[in-house]
Design a protein around this motif. Structure first.
Motif, PDB file in Angstrom:
ATOM      1  N   LYS A  66     -19.835  11.754   4.653  1.00  0.00           N
ATOM      2  CA  LYS A  66     -19.352  12.435   5.864  1.00  0.00           C
ATOM      3  C   LYS A  66     -18.522  11.516   6.748  1.00  0.00           C
ATOM      4  CE  LYS A  66     -23.428  14.466   6.947  1.00  0.00           C
ATOM      5  NZ  LYS A  66     -24.365  15.266   7.741  1.00  0.00           N
ATOM      6  N   CYS A  67     -18.692  10.209   6.591  1.00  0.00           N
ATOM      7  CA  CYS A  67     -17.905   9.267   7.399  1.00  0.00           C
ATOM      8  C   CYS A  67     -16.428   9.290   7.011  1.00  0.00           C
ATOM      9  CB  CYS A  67     -18.483   7.850   7.310  1.00  0.00           C
ATOM     10  SG  CYS A  67     -19.838   7.580   8.468  1.00  0.00           S
ATOM     11  N   SER A  68     -16.076  10.006   5.931  1.00  0.00           N
ATOM     12  CA  SER A  68     -14.655  10.100   5.563  1.00  0.00           C
ATOM     13  C   SER A  68     -14.022  11.389   6.096  1.00  0.00           C
ATOM     14  CB  SER A  68     -14.480  10.033   4.045  1.00  0.00           C
ATOM     15  OG  SER A  68     -14.802  11.286   3.466  1.00  0.00           O
ATOM     16  N   SER A  92     -26.147  -1.367  14.941  1.00  0.00           N
ATOM     17  CA  SER A  92     -26.690  -0.162  14.298  1.00  0.00           C
ATOM     18  C   SER A  92     -25.756   1.007  14.551  1.00  0.00           C
ATOM     19  CB  SER A  92     -28.051   0.204  14.890  1.00  0.00           C
ATOM     20  OG  SER A  92     -28.917  -0.870  14.839  1.00  0.00           O
ATOM     21  N   GLU A  93     -25.470   1.718  13.479  1.00  0.00           N
ATOM     22  CA  GLU A  93     -24.628   2.912  13.593  1.00  0.00           C
ATOM     23  C   GLU A  93     -25.523   4.143  13.787  1.00  0.00           C
ATOM     24  OE1 GLU A  93     -20.818   3.540  11.012  1.00  0.00           O
ATOM     25  OE2 GLU A  93     -22.414   4.704  10.093  1.00  0.00           O
ATOM     26  N   THR A  94     -26.690   4.079  13.183  1.00  0.00           N
ATOM     27  CA  THR A  94     -27.717   5.105  13.388  1.00  0.00           C
ATOM     28  C   THR A  94     -29.033   4.340  13.532  1.00  0.00           C
ATOM     29  OG1 THR A  94     -28.454   5.321  11.097  1.00  0.00           O
ATOM     30  CG2 THR A  94     -26.499   6.574  11.719  1.00  0.00           C
ATOM     31  N   ALA A 122     -15.487   6.680  17.924  1.00  0.00           N
ATOM     32  CA  ALA A 122     -15.182   7.545  16.784  1.00  0.00           C
ATOM     33  C   ALA A 122     -14.588   6.702  15.663  1.00  0.00           C
ATOM     34  CB  ALA A 122     -14.185   8.616  17.204  1.00  0.00           C
ATOM     35  N   HIS A 123     -14.768   7.165  14.456  1.00  0.00           N
ATOM     36  CA  HIS A 123     -14.131   6.473  13.336  1.00  0.00           C
ATOM     37  C   HIS A 123     -13.966   7.406  12.134  1.00  0.00           C
ATOM     38  CE1 HIS A 123     -17.797   4.894  10.797  1.00  0.00           C
ATOM     39  NE2 HIS A 123     -17.901   6.157  11.070  1.00  0.00           N
ATOM     40  N   ARG A 124     -13.252   6.895  11.180  1.00  0.00           N
ATOM     41  CA  ARG A 124     -13.174   7.537   9.875  1.00  0.00           C
ATOM     42  C   ARG A 124     -13.122   6.420   8.832  1.00  0.00           C
ATOM     43  NH1 ARG A 124      -8.277  10.402   6.517  1.00  0.00           N
ATOM     44  NH2 ARG A 124      -9.630  11.091   4.810  1.00  0.00           N
ATOM     45  N   TYR A 141     -12.238  12.663  11.914  1.00  0.00           N
ATOM     46  CA  TYR A 141     -13.038  11.668  12.656  1.00  0.00           C
ATOM     47  C   TYR A 141     -14.368  12.257  13.170  1.00  0.00           C
ATOM     48  CZ  TYR A 141      -8.474   9.422  12.614  1.00  0.00           C
ATOM     49  OH  TYR A 141      -7.278   8.901  12.215  1.00  0.00           O
ATOM     50  N   HIS A 142     -15.245  11.366  13.606  1.00  0.00           N
ATOM     51  CA  HIS A 142     -16.544  11.765  14.171  1.00  0.00           C
ATOM     52  C   HIS A 142     -17.062  10.566  14.944  1.00  0.00           C
ATOM     53  CE1 HIS A 142     -17.299   9.613  10.478  1.00  0.00           C
ATOM     54  NE2 HIS A 142     -18.392   9.183  11.075  1.00  0.00           N
ATOM     55  N   GLY A 143     -18.065  10.780  15.758  1.00  0.00           N
ATOM     56  CA  GLY A 143     -18.547   9.692  16.611  1.00  0.00           C
ATOM     57  C   GLY A 143     -19.893   9.143  16.199  1.00  0.00           C
ATOM     58  N   HIS A 144     -20.159   7.930  16.656  1.00  0.00           N
ATOM     59  CA  HIS A 144     -21.493   7.324  16.505  1.00  0.00           C
ATOM     60  C   HIS A 144     -21.903   6.718  17.838  1.00  0.00           C
ATOM     61  CE1 HIS A 144     -21.945   7.637  12.154  1.00  0.00           C
ATOM     62  NE2 HIS A 144     -20.677   7.264  12.016  1.00  0.00           N
ATOM     63  N   ASN A 145     -23.207   6.686  18.043  1.00  0.00           N
ATOM     64  CA  ASN A 145     -23.756   5.978  19.203  1.00  0.00           C
ATOM     65  C   ASN A 145     -24.222   4.618  18.695  1.00  0.00           C
ATOM     66  OD1 ASN A 145     -23.447   8.271  20.897  1.00  0.00           O
ATOM     67  ND2 ASN A 145     -25.297   9.131  19.977  1.00  0.00           N
TER      68      ASN A 145
END
Ligand code: NI
Length: 134
Positions: free
Chosen positions: A31-33, A122-124, A12-14, A37-41
């Protein structure tokens, strides 16, 4: 010749700057702000450059590379909140750029200096960063 080990981790990050308003953070980081927080694979590819060892036929034993990545990168970042849990990102934004640089620095220290090293993160599946020390 380069060989590659691919790994994945979730975190997760912000992205934000404390001295900016929520509006400005949203404008710059989208949206990353998101304040909660939110997650990435994340997909991490670690490339090691070298020559073939005539005795083994390997550039590097991929098992050794896998263990390095697990011990020093995945155990540290997988299933963490990068902003809150990882001291590396206390004062820098956990962007894909900064995460790839931190990972490269960690692995560079552990890997024999005879090898070249490149980290691709890669974040996405649409965005990818490549860092090789510059
Ligand atoms: Ni994000």
């Amino acid at each position: 010749m380069k060989i590659c080990r691919r790994e994945t981790f979730n975190a997760a990050h912000r992205l934000f700057r404390e001295n900016w308003s929520d509006e400005k953070n949203l404008e710059i980081f989208g949206k990353c702000s998101n304040p909660n927080y939110h997650g990435h694979n994340y997909v991490l590819e670690v490339y090691v450059e070298g020559t073939i060892d005539p005795e083994t036929g390997y550039v590097i034993d991929l098992k050794i590379l896998k263990e390095l990545i697990h011990e020093y990168v995945l155990d540290r970042f997988d299933h963490r909140n990068l902003n809150l849990d990882c001291a590396e990102f206390k004062n820098i934004n956990p962007t894909t750029e900064n995460i790839s640089k931190v990972i490269w620095e960690i692995l560079r220290e552990k890997l024999d200096s005879k090898f070249g090293l490149e980290v691709v993160l890669s974040e996405t599946d649409k965005n990818k960063v490549i860092f090789n020390g510059k």
